[in-house]
Motif scaffolding. Structure first.
Motif, PDB file in Angstrom:
ATOM      1  N   ALA A 150      17.631  41.442  29.422  1.00  0.00           N
ATOM      2  CA  ALA A 150      16.335  40.459  28.868  1.00  0.00           C
ATOM      3  C   ALA A 150      15.677  41.415  27.389  1.00  0.00           C
ATOM      4  CB  ALA A 150      15.186  39.724  29.584  1.00  0.00           C
ATOM      5  N   ARG A 151      15.865  42.384  27.556  1.00  0.00           N
ATOM      6  CA  ARG A 151      14.852  43.849  27.223  1.00  0.00           C
ATOM      7  C   ARG A 151      15.681  43.108  25.710  1.00  0.00           C
ATOM      8  NH1 ARG A 151      10.179  45.413  27.380  1.00  0.00           N
ATOM      9  NH2 ARG A 151      10.270  47.575  26.317  1.00  0.00           N
ATOM     10  N   ALA A 152      14.830  43.864  24.490  1.00  0.00           N
ATOM     11  CA  ALA A 152      15.869  44.015  22.567  1.00  0.00           C
ATOM     12  C   ALA A 152      16.329  45.556  22.851  1.00  0.00           C
ATOM     13  CB  ALA A 152      14.920  44.109  21.642  1.00  0.00           C
ATOM     14  N   ASP A 153      15.845  46.850  24.016  1.00  0.00           N
ATOM     15  CA  ASP A 153      15.883  48.136  23.883  1.00  0.00           C
ATOM     16  C   ASP A 153      17.400  47.974  24.529  1.00  0.00           C
ATOM     17  OD1 ASP A 153      14.468  47.690  25.832  1.00  0.00           O
ATOM     18  OD2 ASP A 153      14.140  50.052  25.372  1.00  0.00           O
ATOM     19  N   HIS A 154      17.869  46.777  25.343  1.00  0.00           N
ATOM     20  CA  HIS A 154      18.623  47.238  26.605  1.00  0.00           C
ATOM     21  C   HIS A 154      20.643  47.970  25.743  1.00  0.00           C
ATOM     22  CE1 HIS A 154      22.718  45.866  28.708  1.00  0.00           C
ATOM     23  NE2 HIS A 154      22.016  45.979  30.206  1.00  0.00           N
ATOM     24  N   HIS A 155      20.417  48.926  26.715  1.00  0.00           N
ATOM     25  CA  HIS A 155      21.653  49.406  25.903  1.00  0.00           C
ATOM     26  C   HIS A 155      22.187  50.086  27.335  1.00  0.00           C
ATOM     27  CE1 HIS A 155      23.908  52.510  24.182  1.00  0.00           C
ATOM     28  NE2 HIS A 155      24.056  53.205  25.309  1.00  0.00           N
ATOM     29  N   ARG A 156      24.373  49.820  27.404  1.00  0.00           N
ATOM     30  CA  ARG A 156      24.810  49.992  28.303  1.00  0.00           C
ATOM     31  C   ARG A 156      25.870  50.935  27.334  1.00  0.00           C
ATOM     32  NH1 ARG A 156      29.998  46.880  29.843  1.00  0.00           N
ATOM     33  NH2 ARG A 156      29.910  46.871  32.186  1.00  0.00           N
ATOM     34  N   THR A 175      20.297  50.679  30.418  1.00  0.00           N
ATOM     35  CA  THR A 175      18.573  51.359  30.417  1.00  0.00           C
ATOM     36  C   THR A 175      18.123  50.566  29.417  1.00  0.00           C
ATOM     37  OG1 THR A 175      19.462  53.219  28.395  1.00  0.00           O
ATOM     38  CG2 THR A 175      19.835  53.961  29.995  1.00  0.00           C
ATOM     39  N   VAL A 176      16.614  50.461  29.523  1.00  0.00           N
ATOM     40  CA  VAL A 176      15.718  50.621  28.514  1.00  0.00           C
ATOM     41  C   VAL A 176      14.335  51.730  28.718  1.00  0.00           C
ATOM     42  CG1 VAL A 176      16.173  47.637  29.413  1.00  0.00           C
ATOM     43  CG2 VAL A 176      14.210  49.199  30.629  1.00  0.00           C
ATOM     44  N   ARG A 177      13.383  51.297  27.408  1.00  0.00           N
ATOM     45  CA  ARG A 177      12.461  52.292  28.290  1.00  0.00           C
ATOM     46  C   ARG A 177      11.153  51.435  27.778  1.00  0.00           C
ATOM     47  NH1 ARG A 177      13.349  57.672  24.313  1.00  0.00           N
ATOM     48  NH2 ARG A 177      14.954  58.493  25.808  1.00  0.00           N
ATOM     49  N   LEU A 178      10.553  51.832  29.025  1.00  0.00           N
ATOM     50  CA  LEU A 178       8.496  50.928  29.018  1.00  0.00           C
ATOM     51  C   LEU A 178       7.586  51.840  29.298  1.00  0.00           C
ATOM     52  CD1 LEU A 178       9.944  49.213  32.152  1.00  0.00           C
ATOM     53  CD2 LEU A 178      10.408  48.278  29.588  1.00  0.00           C
ATOM     54  N   ALA A 233      18.607  41.227  45.649  1.00  0.00           N
ATOM     55  CA  ALA A 233      17.800  41.706  44.298  1.00  0.00           C
ATOM     56  C   ALA A 233      18.572  42.347  43.382  1.00  0.00           C
ATOM     57  CB  ALA A 233      16.500  42.419  44.550  1.00  0.00           C
ATOM     58  N   LEU A 234      19.800  41.946  42.988  1.00  0.00           N
ATOM     59  CA  LEU A 234      20.394  42.969  42.162  1.00  0.00           C
ATOM     60  C   LEU A 234      20.523  42.063  40.983  1.00  0.00           C
ATOM     61  CD1 LEU A 234      22.164  45.229  41.212  1.00  0.00           C
ATOM     62  CD2 LEU A 234      24.068  44.110  41.641  1.00  0.00           C
ATOM     63  N   THR A 235      20.563  41.047  40.981  1.00  0.00           N
ATOM     64  CA  THR A 235      20.966  39.469  40.283  1.00  0.00           C
ATOM     65  C   THR A 235      19.547  39.997  39.665  1.00  0.00           C
ATOM     66  OG1 THR A 235      22.623  38.511  40.631  1.00  0.00           O
ATOM     67  CG2 THR A 235      21.618  37.340  39.668  1.00  0.00           C
ATOM     68  N   ALA A 236      18.133  39.444  39.711  1.00  0.00           N
ATOM     69  CA  ALA A 236      17.388  39.994  39.470  1.00  0.00           C
ATOM     70  C   ALA A 236      16.181  41.277  38.363  1.00  0.00           C
ATOM     71  CB  ALA A 236      15.948  39.451  39.976  1.00  0.00           C
ATOM     72  N   VAL A 237      17.329  42.882  38.996  1.00  0.00           N
ATOM     73  CA  VAL A 237      16.640  43.675  37.987  1.00  0.00           C
ATOM     74  C   VAL A 237      17.813  43.440  37.052  1.00  0.00           C
ATOM     75  CG1 VAL A 237      17.149  46.083  38.975  1.00  0.00           C
ATOM     76  CG2 VAL A 237      16.306  44.689  40.542  1.00  0.00           C
ATOM     77  N   GLU A 238      18.993  42.757  36.841  1.00  0.00           N
ATOM     78  CA  GLU A 238      19.667  42.957  35.897  1.00  0.00           C
ATOM     79  C   GLU A 238      19.354  42.546  35.219  1.00  0.00           C
ATOM     80  OE1 GLU A 238      24.429  44.271  35.143  1.00  0.00           O
ATOM     81  OE2 GLU A 238      23.973  43.219  36.860  1.00  0.00           O
ATOM     82  N   ALA A 239      19.450  40.745  35.643  1.00  0.00           N
ATOM     83  CA  ALA A 239      17.882  40.621  33.881  1.00  0.00           C
ATOM     84  C   ALA A 239      17.374  40.793  33.559  1.00  0.00           C
ATOM     85  CB  ALA A 239      18.110  38.856  34.776  1.00  0.00           C
ATOM     86  N   GLU A 240      16.073  41.387  34.412  1.00  0.00           N
ATOM     87  CA  GLU A 240      15.096  41.762  33.611  1.00  0.00           C
ATOM     88  C   GLU A 240      15.520  43.082  32.525  1.00  0.00           C
ATOM     89  OE1 GLU A 240      11.212  44.478  35.141  1.00  0.00           O
ATOM     90  OE2 GLU A 240      11.918  42.801  36.394  1.00  0.00           O
TER      91      GLU A 240
END
Length: 509
Positions: A24-30, A138-141, A14-21
């Motif tokens: 895909a968010r505009a607020d994605h931060h690494r 991280t993302v915020r939802l 599931a890692l690839t799908a989780v990371e892709a999700e």
């Protein structure tokens, strides 16, 4: 401050799908997080379920103390700006950063730290034991918008490793933390990610895993056995209400269940310790549900079916382990070489621990604990008189069931055992009920002797049932069935004698 969060392990699939999700968010931060964890040589912080670290977060350095909270999703966390760790140097903690903060009291208690004489804690022997190197995304939802359980959460994907000495283990987990709003938002988000990606709840922190790795690195030739968490009584004082009592009971059961599920899910070489303690935790929960069944309380009775199903599936593996001595014994006695008969096996213990059903059970129990505290009605009664009366009724019921034990059917004897188990686990769970009561220790000792004898009987009854069913398609099973039936009378008499002593033992009531 208190943080409210849950952590989940991510299966490789599931890692690839989780990371892709998240990406895909505009607020994605690494961001890269490099942490250094400290403790005393005798692991006083780890024993107190606390962690002290200095971490580089981007360009800043932060010293953090984490300590256990009231339940699985709540922890004390104190963050303070810290000095940078020089390249190539071991990290050092400065406890003065936590003076006059919520972290001071836990630190003083765990380390016997005298803040007045040693404000920095330099005399305590704190030393770096392990490190983590994590890339966090991280993302915020927003969750539950427009509902009473609305909240904003931060979803953090942590990928990296924990290092100690020359050893390392990978980190691949998802954390869901409440930023604002209702704590139920964390649980609802967790349910969603579990259902969509097959994640499983994990209460073993990075500090827990790092401490175990550091022990392995320090003693590589020492066998590392399985780790399990034994039951702890509910934490209550004498003035507690019935509402407080059921919550404390669930928290105690949940602690044991989640800890042993998390250990099983790591796929230890020896699953027996955590498997046994997990089943104890589930049985304690079921006993608690029965104890409170007649009370007007928001106890999560609907979760009991899930607990029963998980208990039953784990029971297959418990029986396979406990009864494993029988086939070699039969062969040694001259019988045919035949494996232990059994029905269709459920998923293995590790897969069960990682299953959505196991995680949803824990999330349902956490959700129940978020119900608003009672302010009026029957739930505000003092818990001691109510539960003492119920335990007394259970005691009398067990006495009645055990009459004529020698001539009872196997099913009736099993009912005696189940009632005695309910009584014992409820007494252990609410040990403060019986503090200093005359005869308590003697009574419990004899009750455990009864259960030991009844358990030996039931195990061989269960084995005989397996062999009896196998005779329909395998004549070799007749030898085992005959041998077990010949032993049954002695087991019945041993249990009857222990019951006889127990019936004469003064009860705490």
């Amino acid at each position: 401050m208190h943080e409210i969060e849950l952590k989940f392990q991510i299966p490789d699939s599931a890692l690839t799908a989780v990371e892709a999700e998240l990406k895909a968010r505009a607020d994605h931060h690494r961001e890269r997080l490099q942490a250094y964890y400290m403790d005393t040589p005798d692991r006083r912080l780890a024993q107190a379920r606390m962690a002290l670290r200095v971490r580089k977060e981007g360009r800043k350095w932060v010293q953090t103390l984490k300590a256990g909270g009231s339940n699985t999703m709540m922890r004390v966390e104190d963050n303070q700006p810290a000095k940078a760790v020089a390249k190539g140097q071991a990290a050092k903690a400065d406890l003065s950063l936590h003076l006059n903060t919520p972290a001071q009291a836990p630190l003083q208690q765990a380390l016997t730290w005298d803040a007045a004489l040693d404000p920095q804690g330099s005399k305590l022997g704190l030393t770096e034991l392990y490190r983590t190197d994590i890339w966090r995304q991280t993302v915020r939802l927003a969750v539950g918008t427009g509902t009473p359980h609305a909240g904003v959460i931060e979803v953090a994907l942590d990928l990296g490793e924990i290092r100690a000495g020359g050893l390392s283990i990978p980190v691949q987990e998802l954390e869901i933390e409440l930023i604002e709003g209702h704590p139920m938002a964390v649980i609802e988000a967790g349910r969603d990610w579990v259902d969509r990606h097959g994640l499983w709840l994990d209460t073993q922190t990075k500090a827990h895993r790092g401490d175990r790795l550091a022990r392995r690195a320090a003693a590589p030739d020492t066998p590392q056995g399985g780790v399990s968490l034994k039951a702890r009584p509910a934490r209550l004082d004498t003035s507690a209400t019935l509402d407080q009592a059921w919550r404390a009971g669930v928290e105690s059961c949940l602690e044991q269940i989640t800890a042993n599920l998390s250990e099983l899910a790591t796929a230890p070489l020896d699953t027996s310790p955590s498997l046994y303690q997990l089943r104890v935790g589930l049985r304690r929960l079921r006993s608690l549900g029965s104890l409170l069944a007649g009370e007007d309380l928001p106890f999560p009775q609907e979760a009991m079916a899930n607990a029963v199903d998980l208990f039953r599936k784990l029971g297959y593996w418990r029986d396979a382990d406990v009864l494993g001595w029988i086939p070699p014994m039969l062969t040694m006695l001259g019988g045919p070489d035949m494996p232990l008969p059994g029905g269709e096996a459920p998923a293995d213990p590790v897969s069960l621990a990682r299953s959505p059903e196991a995680t949803h059970l824990c999330l349902d129990l956490l959700a129940a604990l978020l119900a608003p505290p009672a302010t009026s009605g029957p739930a505000m009664q003092l818990y001691r008189p109510v539960l003492q009366a119920q335990l007394k009724r259970w005691h009398q019921h067990a006495l009645n069931l055990s009459k004529g034990f020698r001539n009872q059917t196997d099913e009736a004897r099993h009912r005696v055992r189940k009632q005695c188990k309910r009584l014992r686990y409820a007494m252990d769970l609410y040990a403060p009920l019986l503090d200093k009561r005359p005869g308590r220790d003697t009574y419990l000792k004899q009750l455990k002797a009864v259960l030991s004898a009844l358990g030996a009987l039931q195990d061989e009854v269960s084995a005989a049932h397996r062999y009896r069913e196998a005779t329909a398609h395998d004549p070799r099973a007749w030898f085992g069935l005959g041998w077990l039936q010949a032993r049954r009378g002695a087991h019945i008499e041993a249990a009857r004698q222990e019951l006889k002593i127990w019936r004469k033992t003064r009860s705490p009531w």
